[in-house]
Design an enzyme around this catalytic site. Structure first.
Site, PDB file in Angstrom:
ATOM      1  N   GLY A  57       0.832  -1.202   0.000  1.00 50.29           N
ATOM      2  CA  GLY A  57       0.000   0.000   0.000  1.00 50.29           C
ATOM      3  C   GLY A  57       0.861   1.244   0.000  1.00 50.29           C
ATOM      4  O   GLY A  57       2.089   1.187   0.114  1.00 50.29           O
TER       5      GLY A  57
ATOM      6  N   GLY B 269       0.631   5.635   1.201  1.00 45.11           N
ATOM      7  CA  GLY B 269      -0.122   6.700   1.848  1.00 45.11           C
ATOM      8  C   GLY B 269       0.659   7.994   1.825  1.00 45.11           C
ATOM      9  O   GLY B 269       1.670   8.129   1.121  1.00 45.11           O
TER      10      GLY B 269
ATOM     11  N   GLY C  24       4.394   7.399   3.161  1.00 44.28           N
ATOM     12  CA  GLY C  24       5.335   6.585   2.414  1.00 44.28           C
ATOM     13  C   GLY C  24       4.653   5.384   1.792  1.00 44.28           C
ATOM     14  O   GLY C  24       3.421   5.274   1.785  1.00 44.28           O
TER      15      GLY C  24
ATOM     16  N   VAL D 234       4.445   1.137   1.634  1.00 43.98           N
ATOM     17  CA  VAL D 234       4.713  -0.086   2.387  1.00 43.98           C
ATOM     18  C   VAL D 234       4.941  -1.210   1.391  1.00 43.98           C
ATOM     19  O   VAL D 234       4.076  -1.518   0.567  1.00 43.98           O
ATOM     20  CB  VAL D 234       3.552  -0.427   3.339  1.00 43.98           C
TER      21      VAL D 234
ATOM     22  N   LYS E 173       8.138  -0.139   5.524  1.00 44.54           N
ATOM     23  CA  LYS E 173       7.621   1.193   5.196  1.00 44.54           C
ATOM     24  C   LYS E 173       8.795   2.085   4.805  1.00 44.54           C
ATOM     25  O   LYS E 173       9.725   2.298   5.580  1.00 44.54           O
ATOM     26  CB  LYS E 173       6.875   1.799   6.378  1.00 44.54           C
TER      27      LYS E 173
ATOM     28  N   ASP F  14      -5.391   6.921  15.187  1.00 48.45           N
ATOM     29  CA  ASP F  14      -5.939   6.545  13.875  1.00 48.45           C
ATOM     30  C   ASP F  14      -6.520   5.134  13.931  1.00 48.45           C
ATOM     31  O   ASP F  14      -6.259   4.311  13.053  1.00 48.45           O
ATOM     32  CB  ASP F  14      -4.869   6.649  12.793  1.00 48.45           C
TER      33      ASP F  14
END
Length: 655
Positions: A26, A28, A31, A33, A47, A141
């Protein structure tokens, strides 16, 4: 379920630190991953911050703080930090890869959670937040995308915007952190970051998990924010016990919410009552959470083929668990080799990372030796076995790696995640080889020496996988499978041999089925007072563990693959329990199924007695302090009274 490993893109690095990159997980704002393998084949998530951010001093400081936060946090249902380099030209950190869908992906595909799985999610995520808060950190989060439903239990991810409460964190001023719908009322109003905000998000998370609906609805961010601040959450349909906790967590004022530690204790108690009847307010809560979540969690160990295509060697430390549900089941149907007195915690002499010995390597043990002190009962040779005689280490050393399409698919059919509890067997690994002339499949295990229960778990998992394989390859030219424990203290040893074609249930029971039924032990009888004592919550972590494993095993064998809950024979965690009468030293198993007829009761009692006998003998052999060598089985009627159907002692179990 959508794949989690996506192909690498042009410009992605081939390596980051010691890790070989195989794809992406993924990306974001902070950064990307990457999916990667360490030098030993362990699957990791790395990451890597975006290159454009690397020159931003504030951003680099935030990343360094994330690493510091991750290093100081450990606890149930969290993901350990493996390594990091905050001073690299492009900083990175690595954690263990956690297989499985996110909570959001699972609910989208399969709907909301219920029963013990829902309670396990609530207890596990609350425990994770309690550990975070105990370290002086707020996560900030908590949301479905940051909770992965791994085979071993829920895992809370991502401390990218975590805030340390010691005044030394680095954050951007004037920026509201978090995700719309999962931000607390006080964070919207004042920007305040406190652990109570995580508790609010936990309440929203569990409401969503239980109902499949976002508790504050959807729409424009400002509309959702208004409902968070002024509206009431949508919690319709939640179970009462959990509803009360979620409602308190969603209180508008942070001071009105319970702590994550309190939620952990109460959720763990609720989880315990689902099956084990074994929790007390003074119980070691972190231990209870680990034991109960592991015992009650039943997410399948699905694997992404992207790992298989890239891994030259697979380590068993990927987070996955095969609970004793499938392994501790049924009647003996085929040959077995049962090892006594082994130590599940025994490490290989080096104490370091383990690797599987090659079948063709020299072995110090005699070529035909089996486990020391084992009782061997060999099943008749099948049609595919051209060379007569029992399996041997010589034949194992002659076996070869996969060549045909069916052989190549055997590993995946058996499940590519770890087969055993990663806490007890952190270095477990296995290799599969084939002896075509003898019609034998060899499963060689390494890491720690296998306990008797672990042998059965491995045997059951391998058998189930091979039986699935022959559905696609009916001409698969093998019928026997052999488990070789290469970590045995006296050298590689054959610990199991069976015919997966004739053992249609993949049963691994060690009970002698010819033993008489109810009343078989004339020296003692179960009592109503003992059953009543067994209903009282226990404080012993081993009792909690054994109770959970026993119930899961019985339910798994009784239900099979059925999910027809309106079946009158349906059995689940709401109508079956295990408890312990300490005064009598008896383990009691009871089902609240007054509607069952005599034949159904007898059939269930036979299964329950078989599993219970197996459980008490295993524990008796494994630890001298285990006090329960007797068991009793009953079905409770409408009046609450019981007629004991079967009972016995560990001494009657072994074949």
């Amino acid at each position: 379920m959508p794949t989690r490993v996506h192909p690498a893109r042009p410009g992605d690095p081939a390596r980051i630190g010691p890790y070989r990159i195989i794809g992406r997980l993924g990306s974001g704002g902070m950064g990307t991953v990457h999916a990667a393998l360490d030098p030993n084949g362990l699957r990791v998530a790395v990451k890597l911050i975006h290159p454009a951010q690397a020159d931003d001093d504030e951003f680099r400081a935030r990343f360094k703080r994330e690493v510091e936060v991750s290093q100081r946090i450990s606890g149930p249902c969290l993901v350990p930090l493996l390594a990091a380099d905050t001073n690299a030209a492009t900083p990175w950190l690595a954690t263990e890869y956690i297989p499985g869908p996110t909570l959001g992906q699972h609910i989208t595909a399969d709907g909301p959670l219920s029963g013990a799985r829902l309670y396990a999610l609530a207890a596990g995520t609350a425990a994770a937040l309690a550990a975070v808060h105990a370290a002086g950190v707020a996560h900030r989060d908590v949301k479905p995308a940051n909770v992965v439903l791994a085979p071993s239990g829920p895992r809370v991810l991502d401390f990218g915007i975590a805030h340390a409460l010691d005044g030394t964190s680095v954050t951007r001023t004037g920026v509201l952190t978090g995700t719309t719908g999962w931000i607390s009322p006080e964070a919207y109003s004042t920007g305040t970051t406190v652990p109570a905000g995580d508790v609010f998000a936990w309440g929203a998370l569990i409401a969503y998990a239980a109902t499949g609906r976002l508790p504050f609805g959807t729409g424009a961010p400002d509309a959702v924010a208004y409902r968070v601040i002024s509206g009431e959450p949508d919690t319709a349909g939640m179970p009462d016990g959990l509803l009360a906790l979620v409602t308190s967590a969603l209180a508008k004022a942070p001071e009105g919410r319970p702590s994550a530690a309190t939620l952990t204790e109460k959720c763990t108690a609720l989880l315990a009552t689902q099956t084990t009847q074994a929790l007390h307010p003074q119980t070691d809560i972190p231990t209870a959470v680990n034991n109960l979540v592991t015992a009650q969690w039943d997410m399948p160990a699905l694997d992404d083929p992207a790992w298989q295509a890239s891994a030259g060697r697979r380590k068993g430390r990927t987070i996955a668990v095969v609970i004793g549900a499938a392994a501790l089941s049924g009647a003996l149907a085929g040959g077995l080799l049962f090892q006594t007195g082994s130590n599940p915690g025994t490490k290989t002499p080096t104490g370091g990372p383990t690797s599987l010995p090659s079948p063709t390597a020299d072995a110090t043990a005699d070529a035909t030796s089996s486990t020391h002190g084992a009782v061997r009962s060999h099943s008749p040779a099948g049609t595919a076995k051209n060379d007569p005689g029992e399996a041997s280490l010589t034949a194992w050393k002659e076996s070869r790696s996969a060549r045909t399409p069916a052989e190549n698919d055997a590993f995946g059919a058996m499940g590519t995640g770890a087969w055993l509890d990663p806490v007890a067997y952190p270095d477990f690994d296995r290799a599969i080889t084939f002896h075509r002339q003898r019609g034998e499949v060899y499963i060689a295990t390494s890491g720690q020496e296998l306990s008797p229960v672990a042998v059965q778990e491995v045997a059951s998992t391998a058998c189930l996988g091979l039986r699935d394989l022959i559905k696609s390859y009916p001409d698969f030219p093998y019928n026997e499978y052999i488990v070789v424990d290469t970590a045995h203290q006296e050298g590689p040893s054959i610990v199991w041999e069976d015919d997966f074609r004739t053992n249609t249930a993949c049963s691994t029971s060690i009970q002698n089925r010819s033993t008489p039924t109810a009343g078989q032990d004339t020296d003692w009888q179960p009592t109503e007072s003992g059953l009543e004592q067994a209903r009282i919550p226990s404080t012993d972590k081993d009792e909690i563990r054994v109770a959970g494993q026993t119930v899961n095993s019985i339910i798994s064998e009784w239900q099979g693959n059925s999910r027809i809950i309106n079946d009158p024979n349906w059995l689940d965690h709401d109508n079956m329990s295990v408890g312990f009468a300490r005064d009598e030293a008896v383990m009691y198993i009871w089902a609240d199924k007054p509607e069952w007829d005599t034949a159904t009761r007898d059939r269930w009692a036979a299964l329950a007695a078989d599993t219970a006998c197996q459980a008490v003998i295993t524990e008796t052999q494994a630890r001298k302090e285990w006090r329960y060598a007797q068991y009793a089985v009953t079905v409770v009627d409408n009046a609450g009274s019981s007629t004991f159907l079967r009972w016995g002692s560990a001494g009657n179990c072994a074949t």
